[in-house]
Design an enzyme around this catalytic site. Structure first.
Site, mmCIF file in Angstrom:
data_model
loop_
_atom_site.group_PDB
_atom_site.id
_atom_site.type_symbol
_atom_site.label_atom_id
_atom_site.label_comp_id
_atom_site.label_asym_id
_atom_site.label_seq_id
_atom_site.Cartn_x
_atom_site.Cartn_y
_atom_site.Cartn_z
ATOM 1 N N ARG A 38 0.823 -1.212 0.000
ATOM 2 C CA ARG A 38 0.000 0.000 0.000
ATOM 3 C C ARG A 38 0.854 1.258 0.000
ATOM 4 N NH1 ARG A 38 -4.777 -2.084 4.080
ATOM 5 N NH2 ARG A 38 -6.230 -2.766 2.456
ATOM 6 N N LYS A 207 -16.251 -15.812 5.906
ATOM 7 C CA LYS A 207 -17.704 -15.856 6.061
ATOM 8 C C LYS A 207 -18.443 -15.645 4.754
ATOM 9 C CE LYS A 207 -17.556 -14.068 10.804
ATOM 10 N NZ LYS A 207 -18.033 -12.987 11.708
ATOM 11 N N GLY A 357 -6.803 -6.954 0.215
ATOM 12 C CA GLY A 357 -6.913 -7.642 1.486
ATOM 13 C C GLY A 357 -6.014 -8.862 1.599
ATOM 14 N N GLY A 381 -12.382 -4.527 0.781
ATOM 15 C CA GLY A 381 -13.768 -4.184 1.085
ATOM 16 C C GLY A 381 -14.349 -3.185 0.116
#
Length: 400
Positions: A38, A207, A357, A381
């Site tokens: 990043r 998830k 991510g 995200g």
């Protein structure tokens, strides 16, 4: 949406909201950045402004320090790495307090000459950055805005957050999008508008609920949707399989059943699983069929047959989007699935996007060349929410 080329920045103070939220290893005497992706991605915008004579004030968050100073989340190690990458000094305006835009920041900013750069301390040391109270957030936005004459939004990994430095500061200053944000937008538009086919999407992570929106949005558009990681066990449970002690969202089983009914010809699930008797690198492991996970055993990676199946579906894909690892890649016994999928994507000739991510971390951790992919996103995200069709507040703030 204005770009930095539209701003006359020479001799002026420019507040750049970057995303320098990097992982740090704090085991030694000095914190060490373990993945500077990043920081490297932020350099082109900062360097372009400096080369045009701007006085650049870089801002970012790091971690989740909960609105108060926490030394382990200081950006000081990032200032050192940013200086190395820019090839010029970076003045650090940290003083270990929550007064991010206070006296110390003003002192450092006032000392900047044309083509010089400073980095403020972690924005999330100030409660106003993430506050849901409009007055508190506005007060912090006012303080940040007072440091500069222009604002550049370049923190793509934060544009889905309605935080003061992302949404409120551009309301107060002439603003533009940085080069990283524009690159990310071009990539996401290519994935969502009219992607070249066959179009394959690989989703992993913990998830199913985290990926529900993007699954619903992409399912009608894709030729294959490959599901691995912890989220696959809720889908396997929806088929009636026992999943032992594997991660399971029981409340999502009916939703997964409906998704399978809608797209069973396109949703591809693992056919074998690497299981372990406990969550540890030295655990006892075995490879079992997807419908053969015994009670008490944990599924921690897709198996070799599943990896081959996924690689076969990725072969020849003209467009690939990958978000989320296939297993617990940080532990060597459970990294093969993620490695196999990453290598299959890297070997292809199509347009390939790694969706930020943990997926981006896996590419670097496993030593796969970054240039083997068309694009590695800085915002997991944010990428998912854009592909879901959501309005991202940080982008909306720049597009006015």
């Amino acid at each position: 949406m204005r770009t930095i080329d539209d701003l006359q920045v020479a001799g002026h103070r420019v507040l750049v909201r970057s995303d320098l939220n990097v992982p740090l290893d704090r085991s030694g005497d000095t914190p060490r950045i373990t993945d500077d992706g990043r920081v490297r991605a932020s350099v082109p915008t900062i360097a372009a402004l400096l080369d045009r004579g701007a006085r650049v004030i870089v801002t970012s968050h790091l971690g989740r320090p909960k609105g108060e100073p926490d030394p382990k989340y200081s950006l000081e190690p990032v200032a050192a790495r940013l200086s190395e990458l820019l090839g010029r000094p970076v003045a650090f305006a940290g003083e270990g307090t929550g007064d991010i835009a206070g006296a110390r920041a003003h002192e450092v900013v006032a000392s900047l000459g044309d083509g010089e750069v400073a980095l403020l301390e972690n924005l999330r040391f100030a409660p106003g950055e993430t506050s849901k109270d409009a007055v508190t957030r506005a007060s912090f936005a006012d303080a940040l805005s007072a440091l500069a004459e222009f604002y550049v939004g370049d923190a793509f990994g934060a544009v889905h957050r309605a935080h003061a430095s992302v949404v409120d500061v551009p309301k107060r200053l002439p603003h533009a999008a940085g080069r990283l944000v524009l690159t990310e937008l071009d990539v996401l538009r290519r994935l969502s508008a009219d992607p070249a086919r066959p179009y394959a999407v690989v989703l992993g992570g913990s998830k199913a609920s985290d990926k529900l929106g993007v699954i619903r949005a992409l399912l009608p558009k894709v030729d294959a949707l490959l599901v691995g990681g912890g989220m696959c066990f809720t889908f396997l449970a929806a088929l009636g399989y026992g999943v032992g002690g594997s991660l399971l969202e029981s409340e999502m089983i009916d939703t997964c059943k409906a998704l399978l009914a809608e797209g069973r010809d396109r949703i591809v699930l693992p056919i074998d699983i690497v299981v372990a008797d406990r969550f540890a690198a030295d655990a006892q492991t075995a490879v079992v069929a997807a419908d053969g996970i015994a009670d008490g055993w944990l599924g921690l990676d897709i198996g070799p047959q599943s990896t081959a199946l996924f690689a076969g579906r990725l072969a020849g894909a003209a467009t690939v989007f990958w978000n989320g690892p296939m297993g617990v890649f940080e532990l060597a016994p459970f990294a093969a699935g993620t490695r196999g999928v990453a290598e299959a994507i890297a070997a292809g000739d199509g347009f390939s996007v790694v969706g930020g991510g943990d997926s981006a971390a896996a590419v670097r951790t496993l030593g796969i060349p970054e240039d083997a992919f068309s694009h590695i996103s800085t915002g997991g995200g944010a990428s998912l929410e854009y592909l879901e069709g959501k309005t991202l507040p940080g982008l909306a703030a720049l597009d006015v």
